[in-house]
Design a protein around this motif. Sequence first.
Motif, PDB file in Angstrom:
ATOM      1  N   GLU A 124       0.831  -1.292   0.138  1.00 23.59           N
ATOM      2  CA  GLU A 124      -0.136  -0.071  -0.087  1.00 23.59           C
ATOM      3  C   GLU A 124       0.834   1.298  -0.152  1.00 23.59           C
ATOM      4  N   LEU A 125       2.073   1.184   0.705  1.00 25.21           N
ATOM      5  CA  LEU A 125       2.965   2.353   0.690  1.00 25.21           C
ATOM      6  C   LEU A 125       3.491   2.568  -0.555  1.00 25.21           C
ATOM      7  N   GLU A 126       3.782   1.472  -1.423  1.00 28.04           N
ATOM      8  CA  GLU A 126       4.096   1.822  -2.683  1.00 28.04           C
ATOM      9  C   GLU A 126       3.063   2.019  -3.582  1.00 28.04           C
ATOM     10  N   ARG A 127       1.870   1.893  -3.339  1.00 26.08           N
ATOM     11  CA  ARG A 127       0.874   2.188  -4.221  1.00 26.08           C
ATOM     12  C   ARG A 127       0.645   3.654  -4.027  1.00 26.08           C
ATOM     13  N   ALA A 128       0.761   4.351  -2.884  1.00 28.64           N
ATOM     14  CA  ALA A 128       0.545   5.778  -2.432  1.00 28.64           C
ATOM     15  C   ALA A 128       1.778   6.499  -3.148  1.00 28.64           C
ATOM     16  N   ARG A 129       2.912   6.030  -2.981  1.00 32.17           N
ATOM     17  CA  ARG A 129       4.046   6.601  -3.231  1.00 32.17           C
ATOM     18  C   ARG A 129       3.982   6.788  -4.737  1.00 32.17           C
ATOM     19  N   ARG A 130       3.240   6.323  -5.550  1.00 36.31           N
ATOM     20  CA  ARG A 130       3.448   6.398  -7.092  1.00 36.31           C
ATOM     21  C   ARG A 130       2.642   7.703  -7.482  1.00 36.31           C
ATOM     22  N   GLU A 270       0.888   9.438   5.976  1.00 42.64           N
ATOM     23  CA  GLU A 270       0.284  10.764   5.677  1.00 42.64           C
ATOM     24  C   GLU A 270       0.784  11.208   4.272  1.00 42.64           C
ATOM     25  N   GLY A 271      -0.032  11.585   3.463  1.00 47.20           N
ATOM     26  CA  GLY A 271       0.452  11.945   2.203  1.00 47.20           C
ATOM     27  C   GLY A 271       0.023  13.236   1.952  1.00 47.20           C
ATOM     28  N   ASN A 272       0.395  13.950   0.650  1.00 50.49           N
ATOM     29  CA  ASN A 272       0.225  15.372   0.580  1.00 50.49           C
ATOM     30  C   ASN A 272      -1.370  15.486  -0.222  1.00 50.49           C
ATOM     31  N   ILE A 273      -1.539  14.370  -0.890  1.00 50.49           N
ATOM     32  CA  ILE A 273      -3.094  14.241  -1.623  1.00 50.49           C
ATOM     33  C   ILE A 273      -3.793  13.139  -0.736  1.00 50.49           C
ATOM     34  N   SER A 274      -3.659  12.111  -0.217  1.00 46.99           N
ATOM     35  CA  SER A 274      -4.829  11.326   0.551  1.00 46.99           C
ATOM     36  C   SER A 274      -4.797  11.586   1.982  1.00 46.99           C
ATOM     37  N   GLY A 275      -4.018  12.487   2.478  1.00 39.91           N
ATOM     38  CA  GLY A 275      -4.046  12.721   3.935  1.00 39.91           C
ATOM     39  C   GLY A 275      -3.709  11.718   4.553  1.00 39.91           C
TER      40      GLY A 275
END
Length: 373
Positions: A124-130, A270-275
Motif C-alpha cells: 500500500e505504501l508503494e501504491r501511495a508513493r506512485r 500521511e500524504g500530500n493528496i490522500s491525507g
Amino acid sequence: MQIGLLGFGTVGRGVYEIIAGREDIAIARVLCRRDLELPDAAVTHNFEDILNDPKIDTVVEAIGGLHPAYEYVRSAILAGKNVATANKALIATCFDELIPLAREKGVFLRCTASVGGGIGWLSELERARRIETIHHVGGIMNGTCNYILDSMTRLKLGYSEALKQAQALGYAEADPTTDVEGIDTWHKLIVSANIGFGVSLDISEVPAAGISRIGAEDVANFSANGLVCKLVSTADCLSGNYSAYVQPTLYPLGQPEAAVPANYNLITLEGNISGRQSFFGQGAGRYPTAYNVVQDCVDFLHGKGFYTAPGRKVAIDNSVKLRYYVRTAQEDLWLKENTEKHWAGAVVTKPVEVSVMHQWLKAHPDAFMAAFA
C-alpha cells in the motif's frame, strides 16, 4: 514457479501450507535443520542443493536474522534467482546493497511480509508513493509488544505474566529481546521510511526504546489519567528534514491507537493528496505473515519486483520536542530541571528533544519513559 524454501519454522511452514495444491507455484526443495519428510518437496540440510538446482527460480527466505540469511539471499540473487523474504532485519541492514544487486542481476526482490504481517502495508505504501509525496509513516508495528501492553491494560497482568502468555500463544519468542526492546519495530520503521520517502536512512541515528522496563504502577498511572501505552514508531519528512524514532507512547482513550487489541498492528501513512491512511490487521502469526510472502511470489509471476530503488543517504534530526512520562529511582539534575509536574511516583517532563530524551534513557537503565502523543 519452482521455489527453494529456506526454513520450516512458523513462517516457512505457513508458506508451504498456503502453496500446497497450487498449479502455478510449487515448492521444490526445503532447507531445514531437522530431518523432515514431505510428500511433494525434497528436504535438504545443504543450501547448495537449492542454489545449484537449475529448476528453482525463486528462493523464499524464512529463517530470520542476519546470518546466514544474508549470505543465502545474496548468493541466490547472484545465481539469478528471485527472492521473497519476511526478514526485516536483513532488509533494514542491507537495503543499500541487496536491492541494487537484484536490479543488476535482473531478478526480483520483495519483502512485503517484513512489516505488518498480513496487512500488506509495504504494498500500500508503494501504491501511495506512485502519485503523492509521503511525509509521515509509523504506528504500532509489533504484535508481541501490543499483546503484552494490551494484556497489562485490560487484564491488569504484570509484565512477566503478560510476556509468558504471549510466549505460550506463539506471539513471543523464548528470547523476546528483539521484540520488547524495540529492535523489531526499529527495523520495520527503517524499511517503511526508506520505501515511503524514497531515501536511505542513516540507521545509526534512529533511536529505539522498548517496553521491557514497564511496570504495573506505570499502567495504573496511565489508566488513572485516561491514557493507554503503546510501542510506536515514527518517521517524518518535513521540509527536507527527516526524523525517526521508536518509543512507548501514550494515547488518550478514544484514539484509534489506544483501541488496538491483542497482537494487531495499526500502521499509518500521511500524504500530500490522500491525507491520513491507517492499515489494521494481525502483525504476528504463521498465516498472516506467510500470506504476504506468497503474495510476493505471485507478484513475481506478474513481473513485479522491488518497490523502489534506494535513494540518497539522509541524516536524522530528532530535535522535535515532546513531553514524557518518566519513572526512575534516581532523579538527576537534568530531570529535575525539566520536570513539569510529579505524577504518582513518576514525573511528567517539559517538552524536550526526542534525541536528548533517548540519550538520557540510555544512561539510566532503571528508568521507564513514554512520550505523550
